[in-house]
Write an enzyme that holds these catalytic residues in place. Structure first.
Site, mmCIF file in Angstrom:
data_model
loop_
_atom_site.group_PDB
_atom_site.id
_atom_site.type_symbol
_atom_site.label_atom_id
_atom_site.label_comp_id
_atom_site.label_asym_id
_atom_site.label_seq_id
_atom_site.Cartn_x
_atom_site.Cartn_y
_atom_site.Cartn_z
ATOM 1 N N HIS A 1 79.423 44.855 19.117
ATOM 2 C CA HIS A 1 79.737 44.469 20.193
ATOM 3 C C HIS A 1 78.605 43.673 21.016
ATOM 4 O O HIS A 1 78.751 42.818 21.681
ATOM 5 C CB HIS A 1 80.146 45.825 20.959
ATOM 6 C CG HIS A 1 81.273 46.607 20.376
ATOM 7 N ND1 HIS A 1 81.503 47.672 20.533
ATOM 8 C CD2 HIS A 1 81.978 46.214 19.249
ATOM 9 C CE1 HIS A 1 82.460 48.082 19.657
ATOM 10 N NE2 HIS A 1 82.831 47.153 18.955
ATOM 11 N N ARG B 1 89.030 35.916 24.838
ATOM 12 C CA ARG B 1 89.166 37.157 24.171
ATOM 13 C C ARG B 1 89.114 38.361 25.088
ATOM 14 O O ARG B 1 88.132 38.999 25.653
ATOM 15 C CB ARG B 1 87.927 37.349 23.083
ATOM 16 C CG ARG B 1 87.822 36.379 22.146
ATOM 17 C CD ARG B 1 86.581 36.481 21.345
ATOM 18 N NE ARG B 1 86.583 35.957 20.217
ATOM 19 C CZ ARG B 1 85.761 34.740 19.836
ATOM 20 N NH1 ARG B 1 85.165 34.154 20.672
ATOM 21 N NH2 ARG B 1 86.039 34.232 18.380
ATOM 22 N N ARG C 1 94.034 35.653 25.113
ATOM 23 C CA ARG C 1 94.772 36.182 23.790
ATOM 24 C C ARG C 1 94.809 37.825 24.043
ATOM 25 O O ARG C 1 93.798 38.542 24.489
ATOM 26 C CB ARG C 1 93.587 36.010 22.894
ATOM 27 C CG ARG C 1 93.982 36.848 21.593
ATOM 28 C CD ARG C 1 92.779 36.422 20.456
ATOM 29 N NE ARG C 1 91.528 37.278 20.600
ATOM 30 C CZ ARG C 1 90.753 37.175 19.692
ATOM 31 N NH1 ARG C 1 90.783 36.106 18.580
ATOM 32 N NH2 ARG C 1 89.608 37.720 19.668
ATOM 33 N N ASN D 1 87.658 31.934 11.701
ATOM 34 C CA ASN D 1 86.880 33.013 11.239
ATOM 35 C C ASN D 1 87.598 33.879 10.141
ATOM 36 O O ASN D 1 87.521 34.070 9.254
ATOM 37 C CB ASN D 1 86.437 33.926 12.284
ATOM 38 C CG ASN D 1 85.569 32.842 13.534
ATOM 39 O OD1 ASN D 1 85.420 31.723 13.213
ATOM 40 N ND2 ASN D 1 85.579 33.441 14.612
ATOM 41 N N ASP D 2 88.780 34.306 11.001
ATOM 42 C CA ASP D 2 89.806 35.277 10.191
ATOM 43 C C ASP D 2 90.598 34.422 9.125
ATOM 44 O O ASP D 2 90.380 34.933 7.949
ATOM 45 C CB ASP D 2 90.673 35.889 10.955
ATOM 46 C CG ASP D 2 90.057 37.128 11.547
ATOM 47 O OD1 ASP D 2 89.516 38.042 10.694
ATOM 48 O OD2 ASP D 2 90.315 37.299 12.730
ATOM 49 N N ARG E 1 83.943 38.223 6.552
ATOM 50 C CA ARG E 1 83.159 37.432 7.231
ATOM 51 C C ARG E 1 81.994 38.329 7.954
ATOM 52 O O ARG E 1 80.986 37.675 8.466
ATOM 53 C CB ARG E 1 84.104 36.799 8.413
ATOM 54 C CG ARG E 1 84.578 38.261 9.542
ATOM 55 C CD ARG E 1 85.546 37.404 10.225
ATOM 56 N NE ARG E 1 85.089 37.513 11.739
ATOM 57 C CZ ARG E 1 85.999 37.353 12.786
ATOM 58 N NH1 ARG E 1 87.167 37.244 12.579
ATOM 59 N NH2 ARG E 1 85.502 37.153 13.935
ATOM 60 N N CYS F 1 90.291 27.400 17.078
ATOM 61 C CA CYS F 1 89.270 28.001 17.844
ATOM 62 C C CYS F 1 88.098 29.141 17.060
ATOM 63 O O CYS F 1 87.732 29.910 17.857
ATOM 64 C CB CYS F 1 90.262 29.094 18.912
ATOM 65 S SG CYS F 1 90.920 30.193 18.313
HETATM 66 C C1 PEP Z 1 88.957 33.849 14.483
HETATM 67 O O1 PEP Z 1 89.615 34.610 13.962
HETATM 68 O O2 PEP Z 1 88.730 32.697 14.182
HETATM 69 C C2 PEP Z 1 88.887 34.092 16.023
HETATM 70 C C3 PEP Z 1 88.789 33.120 16.874
HETATM 71 O O3 PEP Z 1 89.077 35.461 16.430
HETATM 72 P P1 PEP Z 1 88.012 36.294 16.545
HETATM 73 O O4 PEP Z 1 86.758 35.716 15.965
HETATM 74 O O5 PEP Z 1 87.982 36.958 17.722
HETATM 75 O O6 PEP Z 1 88.727 37.397 15.417
HETATM 76 MG MG MG Z 2 90.279 36.571 14.822
#
Ligand code: PEP
Ligand code: MG
Length: 749
Positions: A366, A473, A509, A631-632, A642, A679
């Site tokens: 966090h 977010r 989101r 990212n996910d 990740r 994103c």
């Molecule tokens: C992602 O997963 O790319 C994303 C933007 O969401 P977060 O990084 O908040 O999981």
């Molecule tokens: Mg994500």
């Protein structure tokens, strides 16, 4: 404990104190300590070995071994009995040293005639400083009381080392906390910073180690423990009353149990009986706890010992009057140094910090999320930073490389300043194109939005040149609190976000919790694999109360203005329709209540699981927009966590398989006329952003600080050329298009 020994222990401490108070130079003091320890313990030898560097120990003083070997005899960590004590942090007590495992004969010391060996580690707050040894000819094991006495001497040595008592004429010891130190950690937020150390929790330095009168010391200790008990009770009552936060309440209950533990108090009182002051008695007990902590394999036990360690710190603060509230002002350009820090505490410091260094922490913590939102360079996993740094130390932080230069020397300072100057120049360049669009040489316009999550991010909307907020977010507001926010609070916050955006689009989101984002006030799920577990929309649909409250807050915040809502982690069509049905219900409810509804409402989804790339056409036709959460998506595509340092950088985003996969999504969206953006973090990396644009993405959302660099590069490139380069690389059977694209970039003027 035999009386005789007790008085010996006291006597020894009394003599040590005289040495500490003496005007003697560093080496002389060390010599005096070996002399009086050997004398008091009735051994022929007493030697002090201190670390020269992280791997090497040096004999720094001795009574009994050859005087010529002082500052000559060195050993590696783990080498010989001394090296073993240093490495393991455990005592070695043997009647027959030459036959003990790992014994190594050092001819220059003349130690072969000594049979008994007792070695204890010299360490302070878990930091290894050296080894203290006594040896004697008579073959015997040392008693528990003798071990205790030697441990106390080691503790005194550790404190004196911390206080710089052995630095000085003839000491051949480097002053601690004066040398440059380079610490390698991990990058959690890029950027560079120069400033001065601000310790979030300054360490307590115990100057008064020896107690004159056990009764007075015992009284001081008991009073302090009583204060501690009262303060823990107050904290517990507050936590139970205000948040009902089970996790926090559990920790505080453990604190209370320990604070009332008779065994804990008794052990500290025994330390006082043996001649220590109240604070030294606490610190001795704390060291023992730390030693147990290092050996504990059981995670639960380790956590409880950690609680006990925290409690000892509190007690030390009460006894010494030192602590977080020292009254000292933040230094100029403060760089925060902490073991770890919660998001709320970090927000309190806010933008006044230039940088943050955490000894623990993780990229997805966090604190990292908040640091990223505030665009403050952050290095995590910076081992030993707490032991090395002193308040006010000069520090340079390279968040790009995950490196901390503590007390840097002139060469580092000038190289680092050059780097910062170059970055500042680049910033000027970015500022000059802030108002210009991201038009490529081939005439294509790419929309650049920014990611946000806190009110504090909104000023960046103007400063960065982003067209809007492509990803807000919302979980950050949930993460930084100690309790669930109320609907009205959220509504007013979202309204302020929309006000600050001044008509620019903001894509909210909905709550994306679970996996790496665990709310402090929600029961943590014990899942074997949280990234694949109960998270994001799965939680929202299974427990719709919070989702409904959030949707209502969003609708009220819009108060008639256009509104964009995006659902995270949608893995199949049905999840989207179910979530959308919740929006419809919330909308109907608002209408019924006579509240204004958004003039335009767009509902989209994040594409973060490969499954959604293959969802039915109906989904693509129905969804109003999609945003690729790279990212996910990338972690699932490559099956590479990740959060796991070992694998998270293993697969290149510019890997042909991944780009081909993204192209399929782009094609599907084009066929169904579905708006698509990207994103994830990769959107903010200029080379990656260029390739994403070249394969057909026309909208990218990134950290505000990335908008300038990405725009700058896009404006200099021809996407048709890059597109061809990517396809040629694929045809040639390359694994990644990066080398070919970099080649093209090198050719740009
Ligand atoms: C992602 O997963 O790319 C994303 C933007 O969401 P977060 O990084 O908040 O999981
Ligand atoms: Mg994500």
């Amino acid at each position: 404990m035999p009386d005789r020994f007790e008085s010996e222990s006291r006597k020894l401490l009394g003599r040590l104190r005289d040495t500490m108070a003496s005007e003697a130079a560093g080496q002389e003091r060390l010599d005096q300590i070996t002399h009086l320890t050997a004398d008091s313990m009735g051994t022929e030898v007493c030697s002090i070995y201190l670390f020269r560097d992280e791997e090497t120990l040096e004999l720094c003083a001795t009574q009994g071994l050859n005087a010529e070997s002082v500052h000559q005899t060195r050993m590696k960590l783990g080498e010989g009995l001394v090296g073993r004590v240093a490495r393991t942090g455990k005592i070695i007590n043997t009647a027959n040293a030459p036959s003990a495992r790992g014994f190594r004969y050092m001819p220059e010391t003349g130690e072969e005639i000594y049979s008994s060996f007792l070695g204890v580690p010299i360490q302070r707050l878990g930091e290894k400083l050296g080894v203290l040894v006594v040896q004697s000819k008579t073959a015997r094991e040392f008693s528990a009381d003798e071990i205790y006495a030697l441990e106390v001497v080691a503790m005194v040595l550790a404190e004196m080392t911390e206080l710089g008592a052995f630095v000085g004429e003839g000491a051949a010891l480097r002053a601690r906390h004066t040398q440059p130190v380079l610490i390698r950690g991990a990058t959690a937020q890029e950027g560079t910073a120069e400033g001065h150390v601000w310790l979030h929790e300054p360490r307590v330095v115990v100057t008064n180690l020896v107690g004159d009168d056990p009764e007075t010391e015992s009284l001081r200790l008991n009073e302090a423990v009583e204060n501690l008990r009262v303060s823990v009770d107050q904290l517990l009552a507050g936590a139970t009353r205000e948040s009902g936060d089970t996790e926090q309440v559990q920790v505080l209950e453990a604190y209370r149990m320990f604070a009332n533990s008779k065994g804990w108090l008794r052990r500290m009182e025994e330390n006082i009986d043996r001649g220590l002051s109240a604070e030294a008695a606490v610190e001795k007990e704390q060291s023992d706890v730390r030693a147990r902590m290092l050996q504990a394999n059981d995670a639960y036990l380790r956590e409880r010992l950690q609680d006990l360690d925290d409690l000892s710190n509190r007690l030390l603060r009460i006894l010494t009057g030192q602590g977080a509230q020292t009254g000292a002002a933040l230094p100029e350009n403060p760089i925060l140094v902490a073991r770890n820090i919660g998001p709320g505490e970090l927000l309190e410091y806010g933008r006044q910090l230039r940088g943050i260094v955490l000894e623990e922490g993780s990229v997805g913590s966090h604190a990292a999320i908040v640091a990223r939102a505030l665009a403050i360079p952050l290095v995590v996993n910076a081992k030993r930073i707490q032991a090395e740094a002193l308040n006010g130390d000069h520090v340079m932080l390279d968040g790009d490389q995950g490196i901390v230069h503590l007390r840097p020397d002139d060469t580092v300072v000038s190289a680092f300043r050059d780097k910062m100057a170059m970055q500042a120049k680049a910033q000027e360049r970015y500022a000059s194109i802030r108002e210009k669009p991201a038009i490529t040489l081939c005439g294509k316009t790419i929309r650049l939005d920014m990611n946000a999550g806190l009110m504090a991010d909104l000023p960046s909307l103007e400063n960065s040149g982003a067209e809007g907020v492509g990803l807000f977010r919302t979980e950050l507001q949930f993460l930084v609190r100690s309790q669930m926010p109320k609907r009205n609070e959220l509504a007013s916050l979202y309204a302020r976000v929309l006000d600050a955006a001044k008509g620019k689009c903001v894509v909210f989101r909905t709550l994306d919790i679970g996996s790496d984002k665990v709310l402090p006030y929600m029961k943590a799920q014990d899942e074997p694999n949280p990234a694949l577990g109960w998270r994001a929309i799965r939680v929202g649909l299974d427990k719709p109360g919070v989702m409904r409250m959030q949707l209502q807050a969003l609708l009220r915040a819009a108060n008639g203005r256009p509104l964009s809502i995006m659902f995270p982690f949608v893995a199949q069509y049905e999840e989207y329709t179910a979530a959308r049905a919740e929006v419809d219900k919330a909308l109907a409810r608002e209408k019924k209540l006579g509240h204004a509804v958004p003039e335009r409402l767009e509902i989209g989804a994040m594409l973060e699981t490969p499954s959604l790339a293959y969802a039915c056409n109906q989904f693509y036709e129905e969804v109003e927009f999609l945003s690729i959460g790279g990212n996910d998506l990338k972690q699932f595509f490559f099956a590479a966590d990740r959060e796991n340092e070992r694998v998270r950088r293993r697969y290149d985003t510019l890997n042909i398989s991944f780009l081909t996969f993204l192209e399929n999504i782009i094609t599907r969206c084009a066929a169904t006329n579905t708006r698509l953006s990207f994103c994830g973090e990769d959107a903010g990396r200029p080379v990656e952003a260029l390739c994403l644009a070249a394969i057909g993405l026309t909208s990218l959302s990134m950290r505000p600080a990335s908008v300038g660099p990405v725009k700058h590069l896009l404006r200099r490139c021809d996407l048709d050329v890059v597109h061809k380069i990517i396809h040629d690389a694929r045809d040639a059977g390359e694994q990644s298009v990066r080398p070919a694209v970099m080649e093209y970039l090198r050719g740009l003027s």
